[in-house]
Structure formats: C-alpha cells, structure tokens
Design an enzyme around this catalytic site. Structure first.
Site, mmCIF file in Angstrom:
data_model
loop_
_atom_site.group_PDB
_atom_site.id
_atom_site.type_symbol
_atom_site.label_atom_id
_atom_site.label_comp_id
_atom_site.label_asym_id
_atom_site.label_seq_id
_atom_site.Cartn_x
_atom_site.Cartn_y
_atom_site.Cartn_z
ATOM 1 N N ASP A 189 3.348 -4.534 7.830
ATOM 2 C CA ASP A 189 2.087 -3.806 7.756
ATOM 3 C C ASP A 189 0.969 -4.834 7.913
ATOM 4 O OD1 ASP A 189 -0.278 -2.699 6.916
ATOM 5 O OD2 ASP A 189 0.536 -1.740 5.126
ATOM 6 N N LYS A 240 -10.326 -1.051 10.456
ATOM 7 C CA LYS A 240 -10.457 -2.216 9.576
ATOM 8 C C LYS A 240 -10.745 -3.471 10.401
ATOM 9 C CE LYS A 240 -7.129 -0.325 6.258
ATOM 10 N NZ LYS A 240 -7.918 0.078 5.096
ATOM 11 N N HIS A 265 0.875 -1.178 0.000
ATOM 12 C CA HIS A 265 0.000 0.000 0.000
ATOM 13 C C HIS A 265 0.912 1.229 0.000
ATOM 14 C CE1 HIS A 265 -2.814 2.921 1.811
ATOM 15 N NE2 HIS A 265 -3.794 2.102 1.519
ATOM 16 N N CYS A 310 -4.748 2.413 -3.670
ATOM 17 C CA CYS A 310 -3.519 2.942 -3.044
ATOM 18 C C CYS A 310 -2.361 1.965 -3.198
ATOM 19 C CB CYS A 310 -3.736 3.270 -1.568
ATOM 20 S SG CYS A 310 -4.881 4.597 -1.313
ATOM 21 N N GLN A 343 -4.231 -5.463 6.881
ATOM 22 C CA GLN A 343 -5.219 -6.387 6.296
ATOM 23 C C GLN A 343 -5.111 -7.790 6.890
ATOM 24 O OE1 GLN A 343 -7.618 -5.420 4.429
ATOM 25 N NE2 GLN A 343 -6.915 -3.416 3.736
HETATM 26 N N1 PLP Z 1 -1.712 -0.782 4.601
HETATM 27 C C1 PLP Z 1 -2.643 -1.537 4.018
HETATM 28 C C2 PLP Z 1 -2.272 -2.916 3.542
HETATM 29 C C3 PLP Z 1 -3.942 -1.051 3.841
HETATM 30 O O1 PLP Z 1 -4.860 -1.794 3.248
HETATM 31 C C4 PLP Z 1 -4.242 0.262 4.303
HETATM 32 C C5 PLP Z 1 -5.574 0.841 4.094
HETATM 33 O O2 PLP Z 1 -6.285 0.489 3.195
HETATM 34 C C6 PLP Z 1 -3.234 0.993 4.934
HETATM 35 C C7 PLP Z 1 -1.988 0.433 5.066
HETATM 36 C C8 PLP Z 1 -3.481 2.361 5.457
HETATM 37 O O3 PLP Z 1 -4.320 2.302 6.556
HETATM 38 P P1 PLP Z 1 -4.877 3.625 7.244
HETATM 39 O O4 PLP Z 1 -5.491 4.444 6.133
HETATM 40 O O5 PLP Z 1 -5.891 3.115 8.211
HETATM 41 O O6 PLP Z 1 -3.740 4.320 7.880
#
Ligand code: PLP
Length: 405
Positions: free
Chosen positions: A200, A226, A123, A364, A203
């Site tokens: 990260d 999430k 992401h 993203c 998900q």
């Molecule tokens: N990393 C992953 C894999 C994501 O799917 C997302 C959000 O869709 C993020 C990071 C960013 O999360 P946040 O917008 O809650 O900071």
C-alpha cells in the site's frame, strides 16, 4: 536544487486564505493534499476544450482525451518504473486497488486454509478487503506486529510464514506512525518462500522515489488525491504474470474482447481490469500532478519534508506531557501525538478555530490505536507547500490550547 516552498505556495491559492480570520495552516496532506493551479488548469482545459469518452470514438475530442489518458498511464509506469503499461490499472483509489487484488487474487490463488499476512500498522483499507476475501474463501489472516517505536518486527516474519501463506500485505509508509517500512527486505523474505507481496503506497508515492521492480512489489497501490492530484482516481500496479492469471474484478464495457450469450472473452491487460467509463478527467489530472511532482523533484520534496519533520519533532518534544507515536529512524513527514490529559478531538477542534487543519481520531487504523491503548491521536502531516514558519506559528497555538485545559 532545493525546493522553494514560497514559490511552490503561489501554485496553491487555497493556502493563501484565512480561516476564522487566521492564516490557514494546512497540516492534513496525509488525508488529502491540495491541488496546484497546474492540475486545476489541466482539468479546466479538458472540460472546456476536449472532453469526450475514451477508447471508443473516432472523433477529435475523444481521440485527444484517449491520448492524454494513455499518456498518463505511461507517466505512471515511468514514475514507479513498472516494466510495461499493461501493468498499470486505473482505479478509484487505493481502497479500490486493494479490493480488486483481494477479490481477484483471492479467486485465482486462495483456497480454504490458506493464509495472508497483514501488518498491524495497516490502514483499514489494507485490512478489511483481505478479511472479506478470507471469509469468502475460508482463509486465515495472520498479523505481523510492530514494536513500540512503530517499526515492524521483521525478525518474526519468517516464523509467521507457513506453506499455507500466499501473500503479505504491508504499507510502504504508515499513515499514523510515519514509518517507512523496509519493503525490499520484506519482498526478499516473502519471495524466498514463494509468497507474493502487496504494498500500500498511499503514503509513500508523494514523498519518496518508488521503483516497484527494485522494491520487489508484486502489487503496489496509491491514490491521486494524496499526491496533489484529483480525488476519485487511483492506481494499481500488478506484475503482468500475476494479473494475467487473475479474473476480471468487474464486468462491463471496455474489459471485454467479444461478448456472446454463449460466453465472453476478455480484453488484454490493463483493460481487463478497467470496466466501464473510467474517471477520464481525473486520470488526466493525475498526469498533470505527476508532472508537477517531477518538476519539483521527488528527492527535493523528501529533503524538504524531512527537515520539517525533524524541526517539528524537536520542538514538540519540549512540550510537557507530549507523547509522539512513531519513532522509527526511517520516517516520513507525519507526526501523531497526544498531550497528557487532553483528548485529541478537543485539541484538533480548538486548533481548527485558530486556522490550523490537523487530523484527529483513529486515522482508519484501529489496530494501531489498540496497540497503544488509546482512542486516537492528533496527526500533523506535511506536504510540498508547508514551511518552517508554519511550524513556528503552530507551536504557540498548540501551547495556548494546552494552557486552556
Ligand atoms: N492506505 C493508506 C496508508 C492511507 O493513508 C489511506 C488513506 O488515508 C488509504 C490507504 C486509503 O486511501 P483512499 O481513501 O484514497 O482509497
């Protein structure tokens, strides 16, 4: 015990409505999941009974809010099996957690010429903060590629690590491909070469049991919104030994020990990284979301979502012109697809008019789109409350939309 989505759905009144006069089908939990009544009730209770600023007052309400806030820290610690609550830092979300590490780890450990390995399936929030840090420090970002099935090319990883490599940043689960990455294996490769691992988990945390010590993650990040919790709250887990060597990310109240104009000393972990008044209500709401997840059982959620994934994938594959991106054997409940000749945006817009919420676009994750040479995909993602019946209702709707093009 099996998960009963019919019973679960009673906790989510938002799902019981009609959109454009059609029963809502919510297939966008990977972007943000809905919040059950139990989380809403906790937030109502704080707002109506004991809201107060934490850590700094002696009065009843502040005391009670502080106790709940710190209890949530313990719930998070236990959820991910961290060694101590000193390793649990509350942030605004995954994005802030990555930025915190990129900045602070960068200050402590990165010099000009150093290298950070970032996977191709990340992401943007697990790419751009590292790029910003690399720009500031004169470091270099090296990409770990994935193959056309959406699996990381792990055989290439040892060759990408040099004596300059300081850290590897990788998603536990890809938000586009659904791939569950072999984090423990990556950690073993990294640690054998003295490299740290940032994971990260945005998900993963809502779909799989996570044990940061078993995984070998040096850092692990996720967002409450999430995992059936409030938005504006996230977690950063970091190994104490590393966090202790890293400078504060932001200055302000709470993160200090003593402030003098001649110099300031900093608070102990985790408070060193929690400057200012945090999202008190949100953190306590996250505590209620963790209770909810544990009550349902993360293993049960995983079994339920895997069944939906398998069922939907088999049905989708029967549609002519269907292309699914992400065919890893180890995959979570996310299906990204395109139908030949139809733009993902058009598909998503027309599905919306039928009461179906899916995600469209690059999610993203531009590098994933570039890998496949596409502008975007339609993404359906499953949560605890989705049912096979919703997939059965989705398929004819999708076929109808396709027939209109
Ligand atoms: N990393 C992953 C894999 C994501 O799917 C997302 C959000 O869709 C993020 C990071 C960013 O999360 P946040 O917008 O809650 O900071």
């Amino acid at each position: 015990m099996n998960l009963d989505p019919i019973k679960i759905r009673q906790d989510f009144p938002i799902l019981q409505q009609k959109i454009y006069n059609k029963p809502l089908i919510y297939f966008d939990s990977a972007a943000s999941s809905q919040r059950p009544l139990q989380v809403q009730e906790k937030i109502r209770q704080i707002d109506q009974e004991y809201y107060g600023n934490i850590h700094r007052a002696v009065h009843y309400m502040a005391d009670k809010a502080t106790a709940d806030y710190e209890t949530t820290r313990e719930k998070v610690r236990s959820l991910i099996n961290a060694g101590t609550t000193a390793e649990i830092i509350f942030t605004k979300g995954t994005t802030e957690s990555v930025n915190l590490v990129a900045w602070s780890f960068g200050e402590a450990f990165i010099s000009a010429g150093d290298e950070i390995i970032v996977s191709e399936m990340e992401h943007h929030s697990n790419i751009v903060p590292w790029q910003l840090m690399a720009g500031r420090k004169g470091a270099k970002i090296v990409m770990l590629p994935f193959n056309n099935k959406g699996e990381l090319e792990l055989d290439k990883l040892p060759g990408l690590i040099s004596e300059k490599t300081k850290l590897i940043a990788v998603a536990h689960v890809s938000n586009v491909l659904g791939t569950v990455n072999p984090v423990a294996e990556i950690a073993a490769i990294a640690h054998a070469r003295g490299v740290k691992l940032f994971v990260d988990g945005a998900q993963a945390i809502q779909h799989l049991p996570v044990d940061v010590q078993a995984l070998g993650a040096d850092f692990y990040a996720f967002s409450a919104h999430k995992m059936y919790g409030p938005n504006g709250v996230g977690v950063l887990y970091g190994r104490k030994e590393l966090l202790e060597q890293m400078p504060p990310y932001q200055g302000g109240g709470e993160m200090i020990s003593e402030v003098r104009f001649s110099g300031t000393t900093f608070n102990e972990l985790p408070y060193k990284f929690e400057a200012g008044t945090p999202n008190i209500t949100g953190v306590i709401g996250l505590g209620a979301a963790i209770d909810y997840l544990l009550e349902a059982g993360i293993e049960n959620i995983s079994v339920h979502e895997q069944a939906l994934l398998k069922y939907a994938t088999e049905k989708l594959m029967q549609i002519p012109g269907m292309k699914i991106y992400g065919e890893s054997k180890n995959k979570s409940g996310v299906i990204s697809f395109n139908v030949e000749g139809i733009h993902s945006f058009d598909l998503g817009t027309m599905l919306d008019k039928m009461g179906i919420a899916v995600r469209t676009g690059h999610h993203c994750a531009d590098p994933v789109m570039q890998h496949f040479g596409i502008p975007g995909t339609v993404r359906m993602s499953f949560g605890i409350y989705n049912t096979r019946e919703e997939i059965d209702a989705f398929l004819p709707a999708l076929k109808k939309v396709i027939s209109l093009f």
